[in-house]
Design a protein around this motif. Structure first.
Motif, PDB file in Angstrom:
ATOM      1  N   VAL A 199      99.378 128.244  -8.362  1.00  0.00           N
ATOM      2  CA  VAL A 199      98.612 127.850  -7.179  1.00  0.00           C
ATOM      3  C   VAL A 199      99.521 127.706  -5.967  1.00  0.00           C
ATOM      4  O   VAL A 199      99.177 128.124  -4.862  1.00  0.00           O
ATOM      5  CB  VAL A 199      97.840 126.541  -7.437  1.00  0.00           C
ATOM      6  CG1 VAL A 199      97.164 126.051  -6.157  1.00  0.00           C
ATOM      7  CG2 VAL A 199      96.784 126.757  -8.516  1.00  0.00           C
ATOM      8  N   TYR A 213      98.009 130.227  -3.370  1.00  0.00           N
ATOM      9  CA  TYR A 213      97.014 129.543  -2.533  1.00  0.00           C
ATOM     10  C   TYR A 213      97.071 129.960  -1.056  1.00  0.00           C
ATOM     11  O   TYR A 213      96.026 130.230  -0.443  1.00  0.00           O
ATOM     12  CB  TYR A 213      97.176 128.034  -2.677  1.00  0.00           C
ATOM     13  CG  TYR A 213      96.263 127.215  -1.796  1.00  0.00           C
ATOM     14  CD1 TYR A 213      94.940 126.960  -2.169  1.00  0.00           C
ATOM     15  CD2 TYR A 213      96.709 126.686  -0.587  1.00  0.00           C
ATOM     16  CE1 TYR A 213      94.097 126.208  -1.367  1.00  0.00           C
ATOM     17  CE2 TYR A 213      95.871 125.941   0.216  1.00  0.00           C
ATOM     18  CZ  TYR A 213      94.573 125.705  -0.171  1.00  0.00           C
ATOM     19  OH  TYR A 213      93.745 124.968   0.634  1.00  0.00           O
ATOM     20  N   LEU A 238      88.594 131.134  -3.629  1.00  0.00           N
ATOM     21  CA  LEU A 238      89.565 130.349  -4.387  1.00  0.00           C
ATOM     22  C   LEU A 238      89.164 130.198  -5.847  1.00  0.00           C
ATOM     23  O   LEU A 238      90.031 130.004  -6.706  1.00  0.00           O
ATOM     24  CB  LEU A 238      89.734 128.968  -3.741  1.00  0.00           C
ATOM     25  CG  LEU A 238      90.426 128.968  -2.380  1.00  0.00           C
ATOM     26  CD1 LEU A 238      90.348 127.590  -1.738  1.00  0.00           C
ATOM     27  CD2 LEU A 238      91.877 129.406  -2.509  1.00  0.00           C
ATOM     28  N   ALA A 257      94.174 123.664  -5.929  1.00  0.00           N
ATOM     29  CA  ALA A 257      93.503 124.781  -5.255  1.00  0.00           C
ATOM     30  C   ALA A 257      92.391 124.306  -4.335  1.00  0.00           C
ATOM     31  O   ALA A 257      91.774 125.119  -3.640  1.00  0.00           O
ATOM     32  CB  ALA A 257      92.936 125.747  -6.290  1.00  0.00           C
TER      33      ALA A 257
END
Length: 477
Positions: free
Chosen positions: A122, A126, A136, A445
């Motif tokens: 992540v 991200y 996401l 996330a």
């Protein structure tokens, strides 16, 4: 009655969080407390919760200090070279980014720990998803499935539990399963390709921004999608109507790559005060040593991360104010994840303490038709999907699997076949609300657990069935 109440409690929890009627923490606490009263054991709720907290306390401690440790490693720039490599592969193309997510999660999963896998994955991916406005839940879903397949490694947990429960050798379980698991991993990569193409088609236009991410606003982000002034203008390529959107995206990706090659991929801020380039090899050696000690089980994992976090803070930030600043920077993640784990302790404590999980398992075994006896390995593989989702690995492998194996033995099914079949459900298990690591994934996330669940379940089930099908074809199950 306990069987019905057990399934009703789980169903109520899942429905409420997927409909966003309750937050996961509130649902994990209030729903089991209510059902505990329904069962008539409300007076023992305190004992059940304490038992659940006691059993999950080491996990909570591990997650707390693992988040601090890897947060510090991100701050000091340990993973920047990895991220630069991923960015060069992805080239700001949604398809490549999703495939890269699957590959990164699978590679990092070699350490056998889901929490660290999700933190690194992540942290690296991200910012790309945010900058390109990608979904996401695609990132969390792909990462969870890739980790679920790799979670079957002998040091990952399920294989060791199955070996212990059925008194067989872990290598005898895992090695023959490698072809089927390889099919599962290929399936996840292929699925990520499909999802990436869907994201590419959905976005239509990619805009590559050259504005650096504010370090104070995004402490966990480690990369920026582009660098250099030309990337912004060149990247603003509109996709024409029809089927040429992919071409426009490809052009945008190439422009991004060219700009990046000129100026280099950047992190949060290439000049941020937390970078420690002179200590890079120390941090790399410390991380490798930590993961090696974890795989070799030299010390309990919570102890290893506690020691690692303390050492990383002391060496990289010798001044106490700097250490406090780093701890404060990661306090949100620590609090969210540890709070979720302790809330989950209420759920598991009530589920096990009231006996609901035992009655559910017994009911599942009892409903198996007598004629399925010779096919108990196949039955176990199918049952591993819902059972490992609705209960912990410990509950399934030590409570249910021995009963299933005994039933299979009466029809000539070997314990090894049963053990291998029991691993099939792991890609789905990794998104179970009873798995603490999944809260690290969705927390970092910034994804609602209900959204993640709605997205990932169908794809995870298909991944499990692909592994089961491959096991049947190869004669493993």
């Amino acid at each position: 009655m306990l069987t019905i109440l057990g399934f009703a409690m789980i169903a109520t929890f899942l429905v409420l969080i997927m409909l966003k009627k309750m937050s996961p923490i509130a649902a994990l606490v209030l729903i089991p407390a209510l059902f505990c009263v329904f069962v008539g054991k409300g007076a023992k709720l305190g004992d059940y919760v304490i038992d659940g907290v006691t059993s999950l306390a080491p996990t909570a401690a591990m997650l707390m200090f693992a988040i601090v440790y890897f947060g510090v490693m991100i701050d000091v720039g340990l993973f920047d070279p990895i991220v630069r490599g991923i960015l060069k592969f992805c080239k700001a193309d949604p398809l490549r980014i999703v495939v890269g997510t699957a590959l990164l999660a699978a590679i990092v999963s070699l350490d056998g720990d889901g929490s660290t896998t999700f933190m690194i994955t992540v942290s690296a991916m991200y910012p790309l998803y945010k900058r390109l406005k990608m979904s996401l839940v695609v990132m969390t879903g792909v990462a969870a499935m890739a980790n679920g397949v790799m979670n079957t490694l002998p040091w990952g947990g399920p294989t060791a539990r199955a070996a212990t429960a059925l008194k067989v050798d872990a290598s005898d379980i895992f090695v023959p399963m490698i072809p089927a698991l390889a099919v599962g991993l290929v399936f996840v990569v292929a699925l990520s390709y499909v999802l990436g193409r869907r994201e590419r088609a959905r976005l239509g236009v990619l805009t590559l921004d050259d504005v650096l991410v504010d370090e104070k606003a995004e402490q966990t982000e480690t990369v920026l999608v582009g660098a250099g002034g030309s990337a912004t203008g060149a990247g603003k390529a509109a996709a024409p109507a029809g089927g040429s959107g992919a071409a426009a995206l490809g052009d945008a990706g190439e422009d991004a790559a060219d700009a990046a090659d000129d100026d280099g991929f950047q992190g949060l801020d290439p000049h941020r005060a937390t970078l420690r380039p002179k200590l890079y090899w120390f941090n790399a050696l410390l991380t490798v040593t930590l993961l090696t000690a974890m795989i070799m089980e030299l010390l309990p994992i919570p102890v290893l991360f506690l020691l690692g976090a303390a050492l990383a803070l002391t060496v990289n930030f010798p001044h106490i104010p700097d250490q406090k600043a780093r701890l404060a920077a990661h306090a949100d993640n620590v609090l969210n994840v540890s709070g979720m784990v302790f809330a989950a302790a209420v759920f598991t404590g009530v589920l096990q303490g009231t006996g609901m999980v035992d009655h559910m398992a017994k009911w599942m075994v009892d409903v198996i038709p007598e004629g399925m006896g010779p096919h108990m390995a196949l039955v176990t593989g199918v049952l591993s999907l819902p059972l490992t989702y609705f209960m912990s690995n410990d509950g399934f492998y030590f409570g249910v699997l021995p009963v299933l194996a005994e039933a299979g033995a009466a029809h000539g099914v070997t314990p090894l076949e049963m053990a291998r079949a029991s691993l099939v459900g792991q890609p789905l298990h990794m998104s179970s609300p009873l798995v603490p690591a999944v809260y690290v994934l969705v927390g970092m996330a910034r994804v609602e657990f209900g959204d993640h669940t709605r997205f990932v379940v169908k794809w995870a089930v298909l991944t499990c069935l692909a592994i089961l099908g491959a096991g049947i074809v190869f004669g493993i199950v």
